[in-house]
Design a protein around this motif. Structure first.
Motif, PDB file in Angstrom:
ATOM      1  N   CYS A 297       0.841  -1.199   0.000  1.00  0.00           N
ATOM      2  CA  CYS A 297       0.000   0.000   0.000  1.00  0.00           C
ATOM      3  C   CYS A 297       0.875   1.248   0.000  1.00  0.00           C
ATOM      4  O   CYS A 297       2.080   1.184   0.236  1.00  0.00           O
ATOM      5  CB  CYS A 297      -0.949   0.005   1.196  1.00  0.00           C
ATOM      6  SG  CYS A 297      -0.136   0.282   2.795  1.00  0.00           S
ATOM      7  N   ASN A 298       0.237   2.372  -0.262  1.00  0.00           N
ATOM      8  CA  ASN A 298       0.898   3.669  -0.172  1.00  0.00           C
ATOM      9  C   ASN A 298       0.948   4.073   1.294  1.00  0.00           C
ATOM     10  O   ASN A 298      -0.087   4.339   1.910  1.00  0.00           O
ATOM     11  CB  ASN A 298       0.124   4.704  -0.987  1.00  0.00           C
ATOM     12  CG  ASN A 298       0.813   6.055  -1.034  1.00  0.00           C
ATOM     13  OD1 ASN A 298       1.708   6.346  -0.225  1.00  0.00           O
ATOM     14  ND2 ASN A 298       0.405   6.892  -1.960  1.00  0.00           N
ATOM     15  N   ASN A 299       2.135   4.123   1.842  1.00  0.00           N
ATOM     16  CA  ASN A 299       2.291   4.433   3.270  1.00  0.00           C
ATOM     17  C   ASN A 299       2.381   5.922   3.554  1.00  0.00           C
ATOM     18  O   ASN A 299       2.608   6.323   4.697  1.00  0.00           O
ATOM     19  CB  ASN A 299       3.531   3.731   3.836  1.00  0.00           C
ATOM     20  CG  ASN A 299       4.812   4.210   3.191  1.00  0.00           C
ATOM     21  OD1 ASN A 299       4.966   4.098   1.974  1.00  0.00           O
ATOM     22  ND2 ASN A 299       5.737   4.725   3.977  1.00  0.00           N
ATOM     23  N   THR A 300       2.180   6.746   2.526  1.00  0.00           N
ATOM     24  CA  THR A 300       2.257   8.194   2.723  1.00  0.00           C
ATOM     25  C   THR A 300       0.889   8.857   2.689  1.00  0.00           C
ATOM     26  O   THR A 300       0.791  10.074   2.861  1.00  0.00           O
ATOM     27  CB  THR A 300       3.160   8.843   1.658  1.00  0.00           C
ATOM     28  OG1 THR A 300       2.551   8.696   0.365  1.00  0.00           O
ATOM     29  CG2 THR A 300       4.539   8.216   1.649  1.00  0.00           C
TER      30      THR A 300
ATOM     31  N   CYS B  96       5.454  -1.131   2.018  1.00  0.00           N
ATOM     32  CA  CYS B  96       5.718  -0.180   0.939  1.00  0.00           C
ATOM     33  C   CYS B  96       6.313  -0.962  -0.230  1.00  0.00           C
ATOM     34  O   CYS B  96       7.379  -1.569  -0.087  1.00  0.00           O
ATOM     35  CB  CYS B  96       6.691   0.897   1.395  1.00  0.00           C
ATOM     36  SG  CYS B  96       7.237   1.983   0.045  1.00  0.00           S
TER      37      CYS B  96
ATOM     38  N   LYS C  23       9.669   2.540  -4.431  1.00  0.00           N
ATOM     39  CA  LYS C  23      10.063   3.944  -4.355  1.00  0.00           C
ATOM     40  C   LYS C  23      10.678   4.431  -5.666  1.00  0.00           C
ATOM     41  O   LYS C  23      10.627   5.606  -5.985  1.00  0.00           O
ATOM     42  CB  LYS C  23      11.056   4.164  -3.205  1.00  0.00           C
ATOM     43  CG  LYS C  23      10.407   4.191  -1.828  1.00  0.00           C
ATOM     44  CD  LYS C  23       9.414   5.327  -1.697  1.00  0.00           C
ATOM     45  CE  LYS C  23       8.886   5.478  -0.302  1.00  0.00           C
ATOM     46  NZ  LYS C  23       7.855   6.554  -0.206  1.00  0.00           N
TER      47      LYS C  23
END
Length: 286
Positions: free
Chosen positions: A103-106, A126, A129
């Protein structure tokens, strides 16, 4: 000496010789062979099928023998149009578990961690990147991962980062994977080794298990075949990766979750490959 006695001694000698020979070849004695613990599938393998009909696809995967699922964050979220509890209920009905998700952890990570923990998931990960211009970018990622790890820990789950080949390519005289692993708190951040991408980068997975014991807790079991263009993902057992050796070594160094993934398909459908990959894993011993 009776003939029975001679036969017994002769058979014992042959058995001993066979075990010695197997040992020299690197094979484990029969008494040491054991099946893998439960294995799972990264749903990216069947991304088109899961997007069209999540429940039907998951049912097929359970019939193939998968007991664990690693999801990813599609347009309908990690739970494919269901709530987290609805998804867990369906998994329970199929005798399966969702152990992790990419998932998008941001973005909205507090909610994602809380929902994952509520249904007993173990990890949020994550997945990517990408290549960066400076090693400082990877230092910032390490700080970011520590913060994500704190959020996961608060909710009783774990955070991890999944590698590609780019993190093993030197930047500014340093290896990004080393920077991220050394820069993260082992009490907060684990790593998922994508074995395919480690090998594609020209690295030895066992050396990374050795260098960082108990940091790689999950792996992607994904085979690699060499092609005219470089390499591609293929069905397990049809590529070049020595999984018996690598997975045994990894398990000895703390590896707990074995997640199948395949990304390319020639002459077969993703579901057919998922079925074949499950058969490989069910027959696999380390």
């Amino acid at each position: 000496m009776s003939s029975n006695r001679r036969d017994f001694l002769r058979n014992t000698a042959f058995a001993t010789l066979g075990l010695t020979f197997a040992s020299r070849l690197g094979a484990a004695p029969f008494s040491a062979m054991k099946k893998l613990p439960s294995f799972g599938l990264q749903l990216w393998t069947v991304k088109d099928d899961i997007t069209k009909d999540a429940k039907s696809t998951l049912k097929k995967l359970s019939e193939y023998g998968y007991k664990q699922i690693e999801s990813f964050e599609g347009k309908s979220g990690m739970f494919w149009g269901m709530t987290n509890k609805e998804f867990k209920k369906y998994m329970d009905d199929l005798d399966m578990k969702i152990v992790s998700s990419h998932c998008n952890n941001t973005v909205d990570f507090e909610r994602k961690a809380a929902e994952a923990a509520e249904i007993g998931m173990k990890y949020l990960i994550c997945p990517y990147k990408g290549k960066q211009k400076s090693i400082d970018d990877f230092k910032r990622f390490a700080d970011e991962f520590n913060k994500s790890g704190e959020i996961c820990k608060k909710n009783g789950i774990r955070f991890a980062y999944h590698n590609h080949d780019y993190s093993f390519k030197e930047i500014d005289g340093k290896i990004p994977q080393v920077v991220m692993m050394d820069g993260t708190d082992k009490n907060l951040v684990d790593f998922q080794m994508d074995i395919y991408w480690v090998v594609a980068a020209g690295e030895d997975p066992k050396k990374w298990f050795e260098r960082y014991p108990d940091r790689f807790r999950l792996c992607h079991v994904k085979d690699l075949a060499k092609t005219d263009k470089g390499h591609e993902s293929v069905q397990l057992g049809k590529g070049t990766i020595d999984f018996p050796s690598i997975l045994k070594y990894g398990q000895d160094k703390g590896l707990k979750y074995f997640i199948v993934e395949q990304e390319a398909f020639t002459g077969t459908t993703p579901l057919q490959s998922a079925d074949a990959d499950a058969a490989y894993m069910k027959a696999f011993s380390i």
